[in-house]
Every structure is written in C-alpha cells, then in structure tokens.
Design an enzyme around this catalytic site. Structure first.
Site, mmCIF file in Angstrom:
data_model
loop_
_atom_site.group_PDB
_atom_site.id
_atom_site.type_symbol
_atom_site.label_atom_id
_atom_site.label_comp_id
_atom_site.label_asym_id
_atom_site.label_seq_id
_atom_site.Cartn_x
_atom_site.Cartn_y
_atom_site.Cartn_z
ATOM 1 N N TRP A 12 0.717 -1.058 -0.168
ATOM 2 C CA TRP A 12 -0.185 0.137 0.060
ATOM 3 C C TRP A 12 0.656 1.144 -0.059
ATOM 4 O O TRP A 12 1.883 1.311 0.659
ATOM 5 C CB TRP A 12 -0.949 -0.004 1.243
ATOM 6 C CG TRP A 12 -2.142 0.974 1.135
ATOM 7 C CD1 TRP A 12 -2.113 2.194 1.775
ATOM 8 C CD2 TRP A 12 -3.498 0.695 0.306
ATOM 9 N NE1 TRP A 12 -3.229 2.681 1.379
ATOM 10 C CE2 TRP A 12 -4.196 1.903 0.621
ATOM 11 C CE3 TRP A 12 -3.608 -0.347 -0.382
ATOM 12 C CZ2 TRP A 12 -5.295 2.066 0.174
ATOM 13 C CZ3 TRP A 12 -5.238 -0.207 -0.948
ATOM 14 C CH2 TRP A 12 -6.107 0.817 -0.558
ATOM 15 N N ILE B 125 -1.477 6.981 5.171
ATOM 16 C CA ILE B 125 -1.735 8.469 5.153
ATOM 17 C C ILE B 125 -3.169 8.780 5.580
ATOM 18 O O ILE B 125 -4.078 8.128 5.244
ATOM 19 C CB ILE B 125 -1.442 8.819 3.659
ATOM 20 C CG1 ILE B 125 0.196 8.487 3.392
ATOM 21 C CG2 ILE B 125 -1.722 10.184 3.555
ATOM 22 C CD1 ILE B 125 0.376 8.753 1.791
ATOM 23 N N THR C 160 -11.379 9.097 7.250
ATOM 24 C CA THR C 160 -12.133 8.269 8.289
ATOM 25 C C THR C 160 -11.376 7.637 9.538
ATOM 26 O O THR C 160 -9.838 8.053 9.390
ATOM 27 C CB THR C 160 -12.814 7.018 7.705
ATOM 28 O OG1 THR C 160 -11.599 6.052 7.407
ATOM 29 C CG2 THR C 160 -13.656 7.110 6.612
ATOM 30 N N HIS D 44 -10.261 4.971 10.158
ATOM 31 C CA HIS D 44 -9.371 3.797 9.578
ATOM 32 C C HIS D 44 -7.953 4.041 9.759
ATOM 33 O O HIS D 44 -7.302 3.355 10.298
ATOM 34 C CB HIS D 44 -9.590 3.582 8.217
ATOM 35 C CG HIS D 44 -8.947 2.274 7.626
ATOM 36 N ND1 HIS D 44 -9.421 1.081 7.771
ATOM 37 C CD2 HIS D 44 -7.926 2.375 6.853
ATOM 38 C CE1 HIS D 44 -8.665 0.220 7.204
ATOM 39 N NE2 HIS D 44 -7.656 0.919 6.613
#
Length: 160
Positions: free
Chosen positions: A31, A91, A95, A97
């Site tokens: 990611w 990053i 939200t 998350h």
C-alpha cells in the site's frame, strides 16, 4: 516544526557495526508503493553500505501495513534473520481507519519485540499528507528507511 528543512537520515558510518555477517529481513507493505519502495531503497542501500551482503537481505511484500506483523512473524520463524525491518506507509484519510491501522500496526510490532528474540524495527510512516510521506521516504527530511537500517544493525549486534 522541528524537522523543517532538516535531513534526519545523515549518519556516521564509523559509529555503526559492520553488517557483513548479519542477515536481515525486510517486510514491505504494497500500500502506498511509491513511499514504501523509497523506504525499502533507503534501508537496502544503507545495509549494503554498512557491509551487508546482498544475499543476506530478504524482502517479502505484504498487502498493507496491518499485515506487517504477520509477515514479520513468519519471516522470523522461517528465514533465520538477525533483525527484521517492517516498512509501511499510512496516510490520513477522512475516516478513523487511519487511527486503527496505525495503532494496531505499532502494537503488533511492539508485541513481536516482546515475544521474539529477533528485533523488529518499526519503519511505518504515519503521515497526514502524501507530501509528508514523500519528504520522509527520500525527500527533504531524508529517508526513514535509512534510519531503520541503522537501528536494525545496532539491534542485530545487540542480539548476538
């Protein structure tokens, strides 16, 4: 900001133990690959500059930062490494998350350091913006991968 216009990744090679006889694992999140590949490059270049042999650097990729803990655990169990570097980049988004992934990843790496005899170095950027991540993965603030490699060498020697 304390890091404004500062490269924090400069190190004195003469103060770092020779890594020639050490074996390193590097687990890299897929990611934000532009960032994580930059961090990997900084870590690999530093390990090689400090004497590590290319064949003694093992890279595994995992889908995201959350999966770093499992990847590091399996690498320790199967690859006979002296230290592992966990590389990721999270990053901030819109939200919560971000908060959960950052916290779980940090706790997971901490848990491995408590449970295992092989040091795991936390090289996970937790930035508010993409630009901050760029600046810390080979940009104006240096490369946190470089810093993680230096830490890995010191911790591997400590573990011997």
């Amino acid at each position: 900001m304390a890091t404004a216009n500062k490269n924090l990744s400069v190190y004195d090679k003469t103060t770092i133990p020779n890594a020639e006889k050490l074996r390193f694992g590097i687990v890299v999140s897929e990611w934000n690959t532009k960032i994580t590949n930059g961090l990997f490059q900084g870590a690999q270049d530093t390990l090689l500059e400090c004497g590590a042999k290319p064949e003694n650097i093992v890279r595994w990729d995992v889908p995201g930062s959350f999966e770093l803990t499992y990847g590091c655990k399996k690498m320790i169990a199967t690859q006979e490494v002296d230290a592992v570097i966990a590389i990721g980049s999270v990053i901030q988004g819109e939200t919560k998350h971000f908060d959960f992934v950052c916290s779980a990843t940090a706790q997971g790496i901490k848990d491995l350091n408590v449970q295992c005899d092989t040091p795991v170095i936390f090289c996970v950027l937790t930035d508010n913006t993409l630009q901050q991540a760029i600046d810390r993965s080979g940009g104006k603030h240096g490369n946190k991968g470089t810093e993680a490699a230096v830490a890995a060498i010191h911790m591997a020697v400590l573990g011997k």
